[in-house]
Design an enzyme around this catalytic site. Structure first.
Site, PDB file in Angstrom:
ATOM      1  N   ASP A   1       1.157  -1.117   0.294  1.00 29.65           N
ATOM      2  CA  ASP A   1      -0.324  -0.142   0.111  1.00 29.65           C
ATOM      3  C   ASP A   1       0.672   1.254   0.274  1.00 29.65           C
ATOM      4  OD1 ASP A   1      -1.720   2.029   0.437  1.00 29.65           O
ATOM      5  OD2 ASP A   1      -2.534   1.224   1.867  1.00 29.65           O
TER       6      ASP A   1
ATOM      7  N   ASN B   1       2.819   3.108 -10.377  1.00 32.86           N
ATOM      8  CA  ASN B   1       1.813   3.472 -10.834  1.00 32.86           C
ATOM      9  C   ASN B   1       0.450   3.653 -10.375  1.00 32.86           C
ATOM     10  OD1 ASN B   1       0.006   2.969 -14.149  1.00 32.86           O
ATOM     11  ND2 ASN B   1      -0.695   1.065 -11.538  1.00 32.86           N
TER      12      ASN B   1
ATOM     13  N   LYS C   1      -0.801  15.083 -10.043  1.00 35.02           N
ATOM     14  CA  LYS C   1       0.207  15.285 -11.270  1.00 35.02           C
ATOM     15  C   LYS C   1       1.591  15.513 -11.084  1.00 35.02           C
ATOM     16  CE  LYS C   1      -1.373  10.817 -12.203  1.00 35.02           C
ATOM     17  NZ  LYS C   1      -0.446   9.490 -11.155  1.00 35.02           N
TER      18      LYS C   1
ATOM     19  N   THR D   1     -10.291   2.970 -17.573  1.00 35.35           N
ATOM     20  CA  THR D   1     -10.229   2.028 -16.415  1.00 35.35           C
ATOM     21  C   THR D   1     -10.948   2.493 -15.428  1.00 35.35           C
ATOM     22  OG1 THR D   1      -8.320   3.535 -15.491  1.00 35.35           O
ATOM     23  CG2 THR D   1      -7.385   1.864 -16.800  1.00 35.35           C
TER      24      THR D   1
ATOM     25  N   TYR E   1      -6.363  16.562  -8.452  1.00 34.91           N
ATOM     26  CA  TYR E   1      -5.829  14.749  -9.466  1.00 34.91           C
ATOM     27  C   TYR E   1      -5.143  15.821  -9.812  1.00 34.91           C
ATOM     28  CZ  TYR E   1      -5.279  11.580 -12.750  1.00 34.91           C
ATOM     29  OH  TYR E   1      -4.603  10.823 -13.249  1.00 34.91           O
TER      30      TYR E   1
END
Ligand code: NAP
Length: 243
Positions: free
Chosen positions: A63, A90, A170, A201, A166
């Site tokens: 984790d 990833n 990144k 996904t 989000y």
């Protein structure tokens, strides 16, 4: 140290989506791949879903938000393989879809824990094993949504995806990529950020247009660079992305 002729890779968040496809593609190229998942059962099921008993894929619990689980995975890897050639950071979450003015501290924290602090911790704890490896390659799975330059163009196709947590997670992962690549350049490391593209996904409710196999190809390309390959870059299918 263990002797092994096959290169060794570890992929975080590998029990589904892009990570699972990366795992399968690396294994098909002859890598021993540690399929890391935060849930042991999901990891075992993911391995079972790969109909290639010839591939050397080893589920491992990890984790990215739990330093103890990262340390335990590192200890197992040291014991079993002795070194690591390729790390693919990833694992990631989308978090709550909140625009900047509505994003509260907890929403921001949750995404940063998984998407920024996670990869930083995983990299730090696996670095001694990567130093002991032959290829010294790290791929951070980023996103074009992390590009501040693209967000500043009004015609950026993903401009409406204006999610503070989000997108900026990144951007922060990209910053980690640049700074780590700079630190490790003299030690012959390759550290790159890769955008897999808008892929169908769970992360986006399967609204993405690319398949996980297509997305994995670009990740695997930068995971398997030869010695002349770049470091400290941000890449997509079409080439270089702006920061
Ligand atoms: N899909 C896209 O369009 C797209 C575009 C650009 C970038 N990306 C990036 O690609 C990467 C993979 O995403 P995906 O699209 O394949 O999404 P996904 O199918 O939702 O897979 C995400 C993976 O990350 C794992 N994960 C989440 N939190 C974790 C944690 N704390 N520790 C360990 N694993 C954790 C998930 O595990 P569980 O199954 O246990 O939740 C899952 O295995 C992410 O970094 C994402 O930001 C995706």
């Amino acid at each position: 140290m263990k002797e092994h002729v096959q290169p060794v890779a570890l992929v975080t968040g590998a029990n589904k989506g892009i990570g699972l496809a990366v795992t399968q593609q690396l294994a098909a190229r002859g890598y021993i791949v540690y399929l890391a998942s935060r849930d042991e059962q999901r990891g075992a099921e993911a391995k079972a879903s790969i109909e290639r008993p010839d591939l050397d894929i080893r589920p491992i619990r990890l984790d990215v938000t739990d330093v103890e689980s990262i340390a335990a995975a590192a200890a197992r890897l040291k014991d079993e393989a002795g070194s690591l050639d390729v790390l693919v950071n990833n694992a990631g979450i989308a978090g709550q879809p909140l625009p900047p003015s509505q994003c509260d501290a907890q929403a921001l924290r949750d995404v940063y824990e998984a998407n920024v602090i996670g990869p930083v911790s995983v990299t730090r704890l696996l670095l001694p094993l990567l130093r002991a490896g032959q290829r010294r390659t790290i791929v951070n799975v980023s996103s074009e949504l992390g590009s501040l330059t693209l967000h500043s163009y009004p015609d950026f196709p993903f401009a409406p995806v204006n999610l503070l947590a989000y997108c900026s997670s990144k951007t922060a992962l990209n910053a980690f990529t640049v700074l780590l690549a700079k630190e490790l350049r003299e030690d012959d490391f390759k550290v790159n950020a890769v955008n897999p593209g808008f892929t169908a996904t769970d992360l986006n409710g399967f609204t993405g247009k690319r398949t996980v196999d297509q997305a994995a190809e670009i990740v695997v390309k930068y995971a398997t660079l030869d010695v002349s390959g770049p470091t400290g870059g941000f890449f997509t299918d079409g080439g270089i992305l702006p920061w």
